[in-house]
Design a protein around this motif. Sequence first.
Motif, PDB file in Angstrom:
ATOM      1  N   ASP A  15     -10.528 -43.203-123.809  1.00  0.00           N
ATOM      2  CA  ASP A  15      -9.661 -43.999-122.940  1.00  0.00           C
ATOM      3  C   ASP A  15      -8.206 -43.554-123.060  1.00  0.00           C
ATOM      4  O   ASP A  15      -7.496 -43.408-122.055  1.00  0.00           O
ATOM      5  CB  ASP A  15      -9.771 -45.482-123.295  1.00  0.00           C
ATOM      6  N   ARG A  16      -7.739 -43.340-124.272  1.00  0.00           N
ATOM      7  CA  ARG A  16      -6.337 -42.953-124.457  1.00  0.00           C
ATOM      8  C   ARG A  16      -6.085 -41.544-123.936  1.00  0.00           C
ATOM      9  O   ARG A  16      -5.060 -41.285-123.299  1.00  0.00           O
ATOM     10  CB  ARG A  16      -5.970 -43.079-125.938  1.00  0.00           C
ATOM     11  N   SER A  17      -7.002 -40.634-124.217  1.00  0.00           N
ATOM     12  CA  SER A  17      -6.852 -39.273-123.698  1.00  0.00           C
ATOM     13  C   SER A  17      -6.864 -39.260-122.176  1.00  0.00           C
ATOM     14  O   SER A  17      -6.052 -38.593-121.530  1.00  0.00           O
ATOM     15  CB  SER A  17      -7.977 -38.371-124.221  1.00  0.00           C
ATOM     16  N   LEU A  18      -7.810 -39.995-121.590  1.00  0.00           N
ATOM     17  CA  LEU A  18      -7.939 -40.024-120.145  1.00  0.00           C
ATOM     18  C   LEU A  18      -6.676 -40.553-119.487  1.00  0.00           C
ATOM     19  O   LEU A  18      -6.136 -39.932-118.566  1.00  0.00           O
ATOM     20  CB  LEU A  18      -9.134 -40.883-119.737  1.00  0.00           C
ATOM     21  N   PHE A  19      -6.185 -41.705-119.963  1.00  0.00           N
ATOM     22  CA  PHE A  19      -5.038 -42.302-119.288  1.00  0.00           C
ATOM     23  C   PHE A  19      -3.722 -41.622-119.635  1.00  0.00           C
ATOM     24  O   PHE A  19      -2.774 -41.687-118.842  1.00  0.00           O
ATOM     25  CB  PHE A  19      -5.000 -43.806-119.541  1.00  0.00           C
ATOM     26  N   ALA A  20      -3.661 -40.936-120.762  1.00  0.00           N
ATOM     27  CA  ALA A  20      -2.492 -40.091-121.006  1.00  0.00           C
ATOM     28  C   ALA A  20      -2.456 -38.958-119.985  1.00  0.00           C
ATOM     29  O   ALA A  20      -1.402 -38.638-119.425  1.00  0.00           O
ATOM     30  CB  ALA A  20      -2.531 -39.529-122.430  1.00  0.00           C
ATOM     31  N   GLU A  21      -3.624 -38.383-119.719  1.00  0.00           N
ATOM     32  CA  GLU A  21      -3.698 -37.247-118.790  1.00  0.00           C
ATOM     33  C   GLU A  21      -3.572 -37.689-117.336  1.00  0.00           C
ATOM     34  O   GLU A  21      -2.830 -37.099-116.550  1.00  0.00           O
ATOM     35  CB  GLU A  21      -5.015 -36.500-118.999  1.00  0.00           C
ATOM     36  N   VAL A  22      -4.282 -38.754-116.952  1.00  0.00           N
ATOM     37  CA  VAL A  22      -4.268 -39.166-115.555  1.00  0.00           C
ATOM     38  C   VAL A  22      -2.910 -39.738-115.167  1.00  0.00           C
ATOM     39  O   VAL A  22      -2.444 -39.563-114.032  1.00  0.00           O
ATOM     40  CB  VAL A  22      -5.410 -40.160-115.259  1.00  0.00           C
ATOM     41  N   SER A  23      -2.216 -40.405-116.110  1.00  0.00           N
ATOM     42  CA  SER A  23      -0.881 -40.920-115.795  1.00  0.00           C
ATOM     43  C   SER A  23       0.112 -39.777-115.615  1.00  0.00           C
ATOM     44  O   SER A  23       0.949 -39.806-114.705  1.00  0.00           O
ATOM     45  CB  SER A  23      -0.407 -41.889-116.884  1.00  0.00           C
ATOM     46  N   ARG A  24       0.011 -38.750-116.476  1.00  0.00           N
ATOM     47  CA  ARG A  24       0.881 -37.584-116.305  1.00  0.00           C
ATOM     48  C   ARG A  24       0.634 -36.922-114.959  1.00  0.00           C
ATOM     49  O   ARG A  24       1.567 -36.532-114.257  1.00  0.00           O
ATOM     50  CB  ARG A  24       0.660 -36.577-117.437  1.00  0.00           C
ATOM     51  N   GLU A  25      -0.650 -36.780-114.606  1.00  0.00           N
ATOM     52  CA  GLU A  25      -0.993 -36.160-113.331  1.00  0.00           C
ATOM     53  C   GLU A  25      -0.443 -36.973-112.154  1.00  0.00           C
ATOM     54  O   GLU A  25      -0.085 -36.403-111.113  1.00  0.00           O
ATOM     55  CB  GLU A  25      -2.518 -36.029-113.215  1.00  0.00           C
ATOM     56  N   ALA A  26      -0.356 -38.289-112.337  1.00  0.00           N
ATOM     57  CA  ALA A  26       0.157 -39.166-111.286  1.00  0.00           C
ATOM     58  C   ALA A  26       1.676 -39.294-111.323  1.00  0.00           C
ATOM     59  O   ALA A  26       2.244 -40.015-110.503  1.00  0.00           O
ATOM     60  CB  ALA A  26      -0.474 -40.544-111.410  1.00  0.00           C
ATOM     61  N   GLY A  27       2.343 -38.616-112.272  1.00  0.00           N
ATOM     62  CA  GLY A  27       3.788 -38.707-112.389  1.00  0.00           C
ATOM     63  C   GLY A  27       4.270 -39.979-113.030  1.00  0.00           C
ATOM     64  O   GLY A  27       5.388 -40.439-112.768  1.00  0.00           O
ATOM     65  N   LEU A  28       3.439 -40.568-113.901  1.00  0.00           N
ATOM     66  CA  LEU A  28       3.754 -41.823-114.551  1.00  0.00           C
ATOM     67  C   LEU A  28       3.743 -41.668-116.067  1.00  0.00           C
ATOM     68  O   LEU A  28       3.069 -40.783-116.611  1.00  0.00           O
ATOM     69  CB  LEU A  28       2.731 -42.895-114.162  1.00  0.00           C
ATOM     70  N   GLY A  29       4.465 -42.556-116.739  1.00  0.00           N
ATOM     71  CA  GLY A  29       4.310 -42.690-118.175  1.00  0.00           C
ATOM     72  C   GLY A  29       3.208 -43.692-118.463  1.00  0.00           C
ATOM     73  O   GLY A  29       2.676 -44.327-117.540  1.00  0.00           O
ATOM     74  N   ALA A  30       2.821 -43.855-119.725  1.00  0.00           N
ATOM     75  CA  ALA A  30       1.770 -44.806-120.083  1.00  0.00           C
ATOM     76  C   ALA A  30       2.115 -45.488-121.394  1.00  0.00           C
ATOM     77  O   ALA A  30       2.616 -44.848-122.319  1.00  0.00           O
ATOM     78  CB  ALA A  30       0.418 -44.111-120.187  1.00  0.00           C
ATOM     79  N   VAL A  31       1.870 -46.784-121.467  1.00  0.00           N
ATOM     80  CA  VAL A  31       1.978 -47.555-122.703  1.00  0.00           C
ATOM     81  C   VAL A  31       0.601 -48.131-122.987  1.00  0.00           C
ATOM     82  O   VAL A  31      -0.014 -48.747-122.109  1.00  0.00           O
ATOM     83  CB  VAL A  31       3.013 -48.691-122.581  1.00  0.00           C
ATOM     84  N   PHE A  32       0.106 -47.946-124.217  1.00  0.00           N
ATOM     85  CA  PHE A  32      -1.218 -48.432-124.584  1.00  0.00           C
ATOM     86  C   PHE A  32      -1.098 -49.728-125.379  1.00  0.00           C
ATOM     87  O   PHE A  32      -0.331 -49.807-126.337  1.00  0.00           O
ATOM     88  CB  PHE A  32      -1.961 -47.379-125.414  1.00  0.00           C
ATOM     89  N   GLU A  33      -1.870 -50.735-124.967  1.00  0.00           N
ATOM     90  CA  GLU A  33      -1.926 -52.016-125.663  1.00  0.00           C
ATOM     91  C   GLU A  33      -3.356 -52.249-126.133  1.00  0.00           C
ATOM     92  O   GLU A  33      -4.287 -52.245-125.327  1.00  0.00           O
ATOM     93  CB  GLU A  33      -1.486 -53.156-124.738  1.00  0.00           C
ATOM     94  N   VAL A  34      -3.527 -52.435-127.446  1.00  0.00           N
ATOM     95  CA  VAL A  34      -4.870 -52.641-127.995  1.00  0.00           C
ATOM     96  C   VAL A  34      -5.326 -54.065-127.720  1.00  0.00           C
ATOM     97  O   VAL A  34      -4.590 -55.018-127.962  1.00  0.00           O
ATOM     98  CB  VAL A  34      -4.879 -52.368-129.507  1.00  0.00           C
TER      99      VAL A  34
END
Length: 256
Positions: A46-65
């Motif tokens: 999940d973290r790898s995917l959304f780190a990559e997909v957010s970058r691809e979308a031109g966005l940053g990402a914050v992860f909340e457990v």
Amino acid sequence: MGRIAILAVVVALAAPARAGDVVAPAPGGTVRVGVPAGPDPVAGFDRSLFAEVSREAGLGAVFEVMPPEAAPAALDAGRIDVAAGPFPFDRAAGRLALGPVATDGDALLKRRGDGSLGLPAQAAGKVLGLLGPAPSLPRLRAEVAMLRARAAAPPRAFADPLRDLAAGRVAALVGELPDVAAAALARPDGFEVVGPAFGRTRPTVSLIRADRPDLAARLDAALARMRADGRLAAVQRRWFGLADPPAAQPVATAKP
């Protein structure tokens, strides 16, 4: 060996981003993603995917457990923008969804380099063990049928299945894909996953806030590019030991 015991052996595996970390702040904004706790393959994926997909979308990402069962409520309350999941399709009703990105189900764990077992069907006639608790009888029968191993004894529980596998007393272990992947990640020199997944396979999705169709469209387009160029498969392979991205398909969306 149960899920907790298996996951305990991968505590040292570092996920690409810790919960609460900001990944590559971008001018386009930041997406808040609810992810499950733990160093296991599901959380890592999940973290790898959304780190990559957010970058691809031109966005940053914050992860909340947060526990997956609590994530939909946090999503609906606006505390997060995306609930990573994984969730079945029906949880997308009344929400938006990104997906599908992965498939659950069962898989085989074999000794690394065992050329006699490249596909689940090649388990026919071999001695199989159970990586986790014994499944229900209907599920076990379905798994044996999927493996085409009717001529062999059904998979059975061993006191120390990983040791028995390493010693060659069993040809492979049957288990839920996250558990199989965790064992392979913990001993990459000794074990590897045999796929594709079988048994109770179903695509799973990530949920997006109902009031953010713009975000859903942006992430979905980024995911489509990752699916096309192989990056989604690479993330799957890294965390689950196999690459089997489900085909893109429509999911339930929020009502206007």
